[in-house]
Design a protein around this motif. Structure first.
Motif, mmCIF file in Angstrom:
data_model
loop_
_atom_site.group_PDB
_atom_site.id
_atom_site.type_symbol
_atom_site.label_atom_id
_atom_site.label_comp_id
_atom_site.label_asym_id
_atom_site.label_seq_id
_atom_site.Cartn_x
_atom_site.Cartn_y
_atom_site.Cartn_z
ATOM 1 N N GLY A 30 0.810 -1.211 0.000
ATOM 2 C CA GLY A 30 0.000 0.000 0.000
ATOM 3 C C GLY A 30 0.844 1.262 0.000
ATOM 4 O O GLY A 30 2.074 1.226 0.021
ATOM 5 N N ARG A 31 0.178 2.405 -0.003
ATOM 6 C CA ARG A 31 0.823 3.701 -0.180
ATOM 7 C C ARG A 31 1.925 3.948 0.849
ATOM 8 O O ARG A 31 1.802 3.593 2.023
ATOM 9 C CB ARG A 31 -0.219 4.822 -0.082
ATOM 10 N N TYR A 32 2.960 4.604 0.392
ATOM 11 C CA TYR A 32 4.046 5.019 1.265
ATOM 12 C C TYR A 32 3.471 5.880 2.391
ATOM 13 O O TYR A 32 2.636 6.761 2.145
ATOM 14 C CB TYR A 32 5.076 5.801 0.446
ATOM 15 N N PRO A 33 3.900 5.673 3.647
ATOM 16 C CA PRO A 33 3.188 6.263 4.780
ATOM 17 C C PRO A 33 3.575 7.683 5.179
ATOM 18 O O PRO A 33 2.935 8.260 6.063
ATOM 19 C CB PRO A 33 3.498 5.297 5.918
ATOM 20 N N PHE A 34 4.622 8.283 4.554
ATOM 21 C CA PHE A 34 5.106 9.580 5.027
ATOM 22 C C PHE A 34 5.089 10.641 3.931
ATOM 23 O O PHE A 34 4.700 10.377 2.793
ATOM 24 C CB PHE A 34 6.510 9.440 5.613
ATOM 25 N N GLU A 35 5.565 11.829 4.292
ATOM 26 C CA GLU A 35 5.478 12.991 3.413
ATOM 27 C C GLU A 35 6.614 13.085 2.405
ATOM 28 O O GLU A 35 6.525 13.809 1.413
ATOM 29 C CB GLU A 35 5.440 14.269 4.259
ATOM 30 N N THR A 36 7.697 12.360 2.644
ATOM 31 C CA THR A 36 8.835 12.373 1.733
ATOM 32 C C THR A 36 9.702 11.159 2.021
ATOM 33 O O THR A 36 9.532 10.493 3.047
ATOM 34 C CB THR A 36 9.667 13.672 1.887
ATOM 35 N N TYR A 37 10.631 10.864 1.102
ATOM 36 C CA TYR A 37 11.612 9.812 1.353
ATOM 37 C C TYR A 37 12.883 10.154 0.603
ATOM 38 O O TYR A 37 12.895 10.966 -0.333
ATOM 39 C CB TYR A 37 11.125 8.436 0.913
ATOM 40 N N PHE A 78 26.973 0.391 9.258
ATOM 41 C CA PHE A 78 25.567 -0.013 9.176
ATOM 42 C C PHE A 78 24.795 0.947 8.286
ATOM 43 O O PHE A 78 25.289 2.017 7.915
ATOM 44 C CB PHE A 78 24.932 -0.048 10.569
ATOM 45 N N GLU A 79 23.583 0.531 7.960
ATOM 46 C CA GLU A 79 22.598 1.387 7.290
ATOM 47 C C GLU A 79 21.411 1.481 8.253
ATOM 48 O O GLU A 79 21.125 0.536 8.994
ATOM 49 C CB GLU A 79 22.162 0.792 5.952
ATOM 50 N N LEU A 80 20.694 2.591 8.232
ATOM 51 C CA LEU A 80 19.715 2.846 9.283
ATOM 52 C C LEU A 80 18.483 3.549 8.746
ATOM 53 O O LEU A 80 18.588 4.519 7.990
ATOM 54 C CB LEU A 80 20.362 3.697 10.378
ATOM 55 N N GLU A 81 17.306 3.079 9.202
ATOM 56 C CA GLU A 81 16.013 3.521 8.674
ATOM 57 C C GLU A 81 15.479 4.797 9.313
ATOM 58 O O GLU A 81 14.305 4.886 9.667
ATOM 59 C CB GLU A 81 14.982 2.394 8.831
ATOM 60 N N THR A 82 16.312 5.825 9.474
ATOM 61 C CA THR A 82 15.815 7.068 10.047
ATOM 62 C C THR A 82 14.644 7.591 9.206
ATOM 63 O O THR A 82 14.695 7.595 7.981
ATOM 64 C CB THR A 82 16.946 8.099 10.158
ATOM 65 N N GLN A 83 13.591 8.044 9.887
ATOM 66 C CA GLN A 83 12.287 8.257 9.261
ATOM 67 C C GLN A 83 12.354 9.324 8.170
ATOM 68 O O GLN A 83 12.805 10.441 8.401
ATOM 69 C CB GLN A 83 11.276 8.655 10.332
ATOM 70 N N SER A 121 16.641 7.712 5.125
ATOM 71 C CA SER A 121 17.438 6.582 5.592
ATOM 72 C C SER A 121 18.932 6.865 5.460
ATOM 73 O O SER A 121 19.393 7.397 4.445
ATOM 74 C CB SER A 121 17.083 5.316 4.806
ATOM 75 N N LEU A 122 19.672 6.484 6.479
ATOM 76 C CA LEU A 122 21.116 6.712 6.526
ATOM 77 C C LEU A 122 21.861 5.536 5.904
ATOM 78 O O LEU A 122 21.663 4.381 6.294
ATOM 79 C CB LEU A 122 21.550 6.896 7.989
ATOM 80 N N LEU A 156 14.053 0.932 3.096
ATOM 81 C CA LEU A 156 12.780 1.488 2.624
ATOM 82 C C LEU A 156 11.605 0.776 3.275
ATOM 83 O O LEU A 156 10.646 1.412 3.734
ATOM 84 C CB LEU A 156 12.704 1.370 1.102
ATOM 85 N N ALA A 157 11.657 -0.550 3.339
ATOM 86 C CA ALA A 157 10.561 -1.317 3.947
ATOM 87 C C ALA A 157 10.340 -0.926 5.399
ATOM 88 O O ALA A 157 9.221 -0.964 5.915
ATOM 89 C CB ALA A 157 10.833 -2.816 3.828
ATOM 90 N N HIS A 158 11.416 -0.529 6.080
ATOM 91 C CA HIS A 158 11.288 -0.093 7.472
ATOM 92 C C HIS A 158 10.404 1.135 7.626
ATOM 93 O O HIS A 158 9.869 1.375 8.714
ATOM 94 C CB HIS A 158 12.663 0.237 8.040
ATOM 95 N N GLN A 159 10.252 1.926 6.574
ATOM 96 C CA GLN A 159 9.393 3.102 6.704
ATOM 97 C C GLN A 159 7.960 2.674 7.030
ATOM 98 O O GLN A 159 7.262 3.364 7.779
ATOM 99 C CB GLN A 159 9.430 3.938 5.426
#
Length: 500
Positions: free
Chosen positions: A280-287, A298-303, A306-307, A331-334
């Protein structure tokens, strides 16, 4: 978060260490003692991190101002404003904060006394506050990017700073209620010398130039856990493109590496479209991606931002499909972890298991890396992972002084294996319906393992308690539905997934 492999030879099955959220939504009341009690560190009783978070209030918003003076070895000046709703009578208000100097604290416009206890900043208002009252706390402090032996917080890059606050080190950067159960709106205001660029979670709302500095302001449109906060300061270029449904996509990269990174960055809109087709639709205002010139590991899912460490995209031994699958993991973590955040750290598998699942599914669909082969390999190792780290939904606690050690293989491929078993048990169409319902039902909130079990049972029309009890809490890996020949014998290294 995924650990970036450090060996010279590429190994797709390198153990991942992630950063995901934990939290216990319980708001235990403080003791209503007749005599004053000494200041003490508090917590909300999380099974894995008992002193994490603070009881008695619910944060609704943070407004955090940083002033960066151009040297990433020197403390930043900062002001953190916290709006909260009181949920229990409080004589003192505990905030999580350490590795910074507190200069003053105001509560509802009046100067307040403060002290420290452990990693808590203990604030004493002039009068006890009662349930239903609003708290407006202002803390003037420093934020030190060189704070000794820590497991995150500020990350020093080649030209500035970025944040990596998982699992519970946002309070090494700013005062907060540092537990994912207490999500809030965020505004960041960052002042830096001219020639540098500052970016944070959410969308830009203001930019002001002065003689020698520029101040940027960013605001989130959705609640966020403290461990997902992100601020980047450096010699960066911000790149803009458009995703599905005209979603603003912005990437923040070292200016000198802009052309080198563009072939990777342009893949993001298509990856978002792929994920939207699944859940379903991406949940936030930007990515977008924040690519840091730093050895994070590491890589990190900061909202919304992503870092990633630059090395992921520049090391020649990483196959293209592998790098893309890691991009999809974050991305999936968003959806899984950021929008739907765990209520306790024991629910970590809901974050990392799902992100690993879509990472593996993307690799299968886009690069012909068989999901079943990966799951069979995970099955063979699953008993070993459970013995070392506990079952997926009842992980063992961290090793002393190593909080991120809870992020063991069992919460990655070991938890994705439980999702594969669920799909085998209830069928692909029903499984996909569960996934979509999960991110829709709990969007912008917190959820537990019990919530997931209940939702899957409701949608499948079956009582899945026994199934989940075995897969999520059992010391041994249950038989895999549809694959009675699968065994948990430790694999020969020759049978590991091929390097491609």
């Amino acid at each position: 978060m995924l650990l970036t492999p450090r060996s010279k030879a590429f190994r797709p099955k390198t153990v991942r260490i992630a950063v995901a959220v934990l939290a216990s939504a319980t708001s235990a009341a403080l003791l209503a003692a007749s005599a004053p009690q000494p200041a003490a560190p508090l917590g909300i009783g999380d099974r894995l991190f008992p002193h994490l978070g603070n009881p008695g209030y619910d944060v609704t918003s943070y407004d955090i101002a940083f002033t960066y003076h151009g040297d990433n070895t020197k403390p930043l000046d900062a002001v953190t404003r916290i709006d909260a709703l009181v949920t229990a009578p409080l004589e003192r208000v505990n905030l999580d904060f350490t590795h910074g100097k507190v200069r003053s604290v105001d509560v509802n416009g009046a100067r307040a006394d403060f002290s420290t206890a452990g990693e808590d900043l203990v604030v004493t208002p002039h009068a006890r506050v009662q349930p239903g009252e609003r708290l407006r706390i202002r803390v003037r402090h420093t934020s030190d990017p060189v704070s000794g032996k820590t497991e995150g917080g500020w990350v020093r890059t080649a030209d500035g700073l970025a944040m990596a606050n998982q699992a519970d080190v946002a309070h090494h950067v700013f005062p907060c209620n540092d537990h994912p159960a207490d999500k809030a709106q965020f505004t960041f205001r960052v002042t830096a010398p001219k020639g540098l660029t500052a970016v944070a979670n959410g969308l830009p709302v203001a930019k002001k130039h002065r003689a020698a500095t520029t101040t940027w302001a960013y605001r989130t449109r959705h609640p966020m856990a403290t461990e997902l906060a992100q601020v980047s300061i450096g010699r960066s270029t911000v790149l803009h493109r458009t995703g599905p449904y005209r979603l603003p996509v912005r990437d923040v990269v070292p200016t000198k590496n802009r052309k080198e990174l563009e072939p990777w960055l342009k893949k993001t809109p298509g990856q978002i479209e792929w994920m939207e087709d699944k859940v379903g639709r991406y949940p936030f205002e930007t990515y977008g991606l924040l690519v840091a010139d730093a050895q994070t590991g590491f890589e990190l899912e900061t909202q919304t931002l992503s870092l990633f460490e630059k090395e992921l995209f520049t090391r020649p031994e990483f196959p293209e499909w592998y790098v893309e699958s890691i991009m999809v993991h974050e991305l999936a973590h968003q959806w899984f972890g950021d929008s739907v955040s765990p209520s306790t750290w024991s629910d970590l598998w809901l974050n990392e298991g799902h992100a690993t699942w879509y990472e593996a599914l993307y690799a299968e669909e886009k690069a012909r890396q068989p999901l079943e082969k990966r799951m069979r390999y995970a099955y063979r190792l699953s008993d070993r992972w459970r013995a070392t780290g506990g079952p997926p939904a009842a992980p063992k606690g961290p090793r002393p002084g190593q909080k991120i050690s809870i992020f063991r293989p069992v919460v990655y491929d070991g938890s994705a294996l439980a999702l594969y078993a669920l799909r085998q048990e209830i069928g692909r169409p029903t499984f996909e319906a569960v996934e979509r319902a999960w991110v829709h039902t709990y969007r912008d909130g917190n959820a537990t393992t019990a919530d997931f079990v209940r939702l899957a049972s409701d949608i499948s029309g079956r009582d899945l308690d026994t199934f989940f009890d075995a897969w999520l809490y059992g010391k041994k890996t249950p038989p895999m539905p549809g694959h009675p020949d699968w065994t948990t014998t430790a694999p020969d290294t020759k049978t590991a997934p091929a390097k491609k």
